[in-house]
Design an enzyme around this catalytic site. Structure first.
Site, mmCIF file in Angstrom:
data_model
loop_
_atom_site.group_PDB
_atom_site.id
_atom_site.type_symbol
_atom_site.label_atom_id
_atom_site.label_comp_id
_atom_site.label_asym_id
_atom_site.label_seq_id
_atom_site.Cartn_x
_atom_site.Cartn_y
_atom_site.Cartn_z
ATOM 1 N N SER A 157 -1.944 6.046 2.061
ATOM 2 C CA SER A 157 -1.143 5.153 1.923
ATOM 3 C C SER A 157 0.291 6.021 2.764
ATOM 4 O O SER A 157 0.160 6.403 3.869
ATOM 5 C CB SER A 157 -0.678 4.589 0.647
ATOM 6 O OG SER A 157 0.155 3.457 0.713
ATOM 7 N N ARG A 227 7.630 -4.335 -9.027
ATOM 8 C CA ARG A 227 6.172 -3.481 -9.325
ATOM 9 C C ARG A 227 5.359 -4.665 -9.295
ATOM 10 O O ARG A 227 4.093 -4.301 -8.728
ATOM 11 C CB ARG A 227 6.305 -2.967 -10.663
ATOM 12 C CG ARG A 227 5.089 -2.357 -10.996
ATOM 13 C CD ARG A 227 4.494 -1.234 -10.006
ATOM 14 N NE ARG A 227 3.334 -0.587 -10.505
ATOM 15 C CZ ARG A 227 2.761 0.297 -9.626
ATOM 16 N NH1 ARG A 227 3.289 0.410 -8.435
ATOM 17 N NH2 ARG A 227 1.888 1.098 -9.984
ATOM 18 N N ASP A 322 -8.888 -3.657 2.010
ATOM 19 C CA ASP A 322 -7.433 -3.124 2.017
ATOM 20 C C ASP A 322 -6.643 -4.245 2.913
ATOM 21 O O ASP A 322 -6.689 -3.966 4.367
ATOM 22 C CB ASP A 322 -7.254 -1.732 2.366
ATOM 23 C CG ASP A 322 -5.686 -1.197 2.341
ATOM 24 O OD1 ASP A 322 -4.891 -2.087 2.268
ATOM 25 O OD2 ASP A 322 -5.487 -0.144 2.546
ATOM 26 N N HIS A 355 -6.253 -1.952 -1.390
ATOM 27 C CA HIS A 355 -5.694 -0.811 -1.041
ATOM 28 C C HIS A 355 -5.708 0.437 -2.099
ATOM 29 O O HIS A 355 -5.851 1.629 -1.880
ATOM 30 C CB HIS A 355 -4.034 -1.136 -0.854
ATOM 31 C CG HIS A 355 -3.196 0.082 -0.071
ATOM 32 N ND1 HIS A 355 -3.648 0.614 0.775
ATOM 33 C CD2 HIS A 355 -2.207 0.593 -0.854
ATOM 34 C CE1 HIS A 355 -2.388 1.620 1.226
ATOM 35 N NE2 HIS A 355 -1.701 1.584 -0.058
#
Lengths: 382, 202
Positions: A157, A227, A322, A355
């Protein structure tokens, strides 16, 4: 709490800190006169100093890759699945280094650190940091550790973006670049998700323009929403369907706004865990670093042109489900690399974990990365 | 050199040392390993199968996991001296497009495929009345990946249509036997067909 530390783990670990006095000029134009980087190392640096591996962390990651801080530490480091003795990133063979990025909130200098000029936490005055700034600071740490060249720099990432930046800025300081679930730059959709997260934090009444430490508050509501949103983008529709479906917490719907569906409960749990451990100003900084990353445009050239500077061997990995950094984004990286006749291999791992797959011990992922790490190990001095 | 397949030995002879090669459907990377270790060849393999990807990476060759039926659009024109497609043409969905793509990204193409015109297959289909199952085509009709089987004649006809010039042709058996029959009637006795070709107007 683990009954005892599981076999196969590196076991008990501790962090170290380096203090840097050499000023660091940042991409934003500001200078950090002095700063600290907290890091962890695992395994032994060999006498030729050629078996060192740097692992760069993602948005909410830290320098704590593996192991436990105490016998009753409830959780190991974030890449425990891959880093440890006999594991894919084998600490019996490699000297593995994890470092908390500047602007972080786990020990390296960041918004929660006291600003020497004011004696108060930097808060929102901590300068914007970019991926290139991180690489520069990591390079200084590399020198302090007495490492001239990394056997590999690895990251997933946002960590993968740092690997790309390393290969461009310090091409002869790494032999292998392992770029996992990354992208050469964010899309408008990626930036939009980050902006919604930032707005959630910045519009929280407890944010106080970032000076919340002085007010004794935390923009908890905003950070929670940020979040939850972020977490959603790390999962695939498929894995959420499998994990939660439309399952209810109770037998029937209540026609109210409490937690009714299991997925709501899960998201709130993720948010609870996050607010206790992560600083809102750091979250803002990290999302900006993501947004700004675009080494090709920055250099006024295409991705192939900028990667012409690289000379490492590359291994690029993506995951089929992803959608945050889809396989297509990795294809762009791979194309730019073979445009330059660089050594590159690419694996597209079949996974429904979205992901987050890059954190997991998926068999094919372990198989290809393990094979690649074997190759790196075979090139290191015994 | 101990290559496991007879077509690999001929391909190795056809490839100029130190050239750049793209191997489509490179399997476990055996051919590319041989070419890069002993002939100074550089390049990439393209493969779709997970197990093969792991083996290629173990062998230290550059492999890119990709479905060939999606084309080679990530590769620029004339990026390679040779583009190899060994025992894969018959399993691709669009063989004619793939041949065109090969000669877009490479100067020369090399193709090998199981010859459906081989006498064993002819007998099995002509007299037995069933889809051939033999050492060249070991799987049943329902579980074979081969969807576009052809004979030497079929392939040459397609090349003609696509303005492809055939530079070299070989027909061999699995055990690399030669003989007058094979030379006179390659479409009848050849088990594996091998072609080296380029664009006519190249």
């Amino acid at each position: 709490m683990p009954e005892k530390i599981p076999a196969g783990s590196i076991g008990l670990v501790k962090s170290s800190t380096f203090h840097f006095d050499q000023p660091l000029l940042l991409a934003c134009g500001e200078t950090l006169n002095a700063y600290e980087l907290v890091y962890e190392t695992y395994g032994e640096l060999n006498s030729a100093r050629d078996n060192a591996i740097l692992v760069c962390h993602a948005l909410s990651g830290t320098h704590h890759l593996a192991g436990y801080y105490s016998e009753d530490d409830p959780k190991p480091g974030w890449w425990e699945n891959l880093v440890g003795p006999g594991k894919v990133i084998d600490t019996n063979r490699f000297f593995v280094v994890g470092v908390n990025n500047l602007g972080g909130c786990h020990g390296s200098t960041g918004p929660t650190t006291s600003n020497p000029d004011t004696g108060k936490p930097y808060g929102p005055d901590f300068p914007m940091v970019t991926v290139a700034d991180w690489v520069e600071s990591q390079n200084r740490l590399t020198q302090k550790l007495g490492i001239e060249q990394w056997a590999a720099v690895i990251g997933g990432s946002l960590g993968g973006m740092q690997v790309l930046q390393w290969s461009i800025d310090y091409p002869d300081r790494l032999r292998h670049a392992i770029v996992i679930a990354a992208a050469p730059k964010l899309t408008a959709q990626n930036i939009a998700f980050n902006e919604v997260a930032r707005q959630a934090i910045r519009t929280d009444p407890d944010f106080h323009d970032g000076h919340y430490y002085e007010h004794g508050t935390i923009p908890e509501k905003g950070l929670r929403i940020a979040r939850m949103l972020g977490h959603l983008t790390y999962m695939s529709d498929e894995v959420m369907a499998e994990k939660f479906g439309r399952d209810l917490r109770q037998d029937a719907i209540n026609f109210d706004y409490g937690i009714e569906f299991q997925v709501e409960s899960y998201l709130r749990h993720q948010a609870d865990r996050f607010v206790g451990t992560f600083d809102a100003n750091t979250y803002l900084l990290m999302t900006k670093a993501l947004d700004y990353f675009d080494p090709a445009t920055e250099a006024g050239s295409g991705l192939s042109a900028i990667l012409a500077r690289a000379c490492a061997d590359f291994f690029v990995i993506s995951f089929t489900s992803d959608w945050r950094f889809s396989p297509q984004r990795s294809h762009e990286i791979v194309k730019a690399l073979h445009d330059n006749d660089l050594n590159v291999s690419y694996a597209e791992i079949e996974s429904h974990h979205g992901h987050d797959a890059f954190l997991l011990a998926l068999p094919q992922y372990l198989s290809v990365l393990g094979a690649y790490m074997d190759r790196i190990a075979s090139e290191c001095t015994k | 050199m101990s290559l496991s397949r007879s077509d690999f030995r001929i391909i190795c002879d056809w490839i100029t040392p130190d050239s750049r090669v793209l191997d489509l459907g490179c399997g476990n990377g055996e051919l590319l390993s041989e070419l890069s270790n002993n002939r100074g060849v550089s390049g990439y393999g393209i493969e779709i199968d997970d197990k093969n990807i792991s083996q290629c990476i173990k062998a230290g060759i550059n492999v890119i996991q990709r479905d060939l039926d999606l084309g080679l659009s990530d590769f620029d024109e004339e990026s390679f001296d040779f583009v190899i497609l060994s025992m894969t043409l018959q399993a691709s969905n669009y063989p004619h497009r793939l041949l065109g793509e090969m000669l877009r990204v490479g100067t020369e193409g090399i193709v090998t495929f199981p010859n459906f015109g081989n006498i064993t297959s002819r007998i099995q289909l002509g007299f037995g009345g069933r889809m051939p199952v033999n050492r060249t085509l070991p799987l049943e009709w329902y579980n074979t990946p081969n969807v576009h089987l052809c004979t030497l004649k079929d392939f040459e006809e397609l090349c003609e249509k696509l303005d492809i010039e055939i530079l070299e042709r070989r027909a061999v058996t699995h055990d690399n036997k030669t003989g007058p029959g094979l030379n006179l009637f390659p479409n009848l006795f050849g088990e594996i067909a091998l072609y080296r070709f380029r664009n006519k107007n190249a």
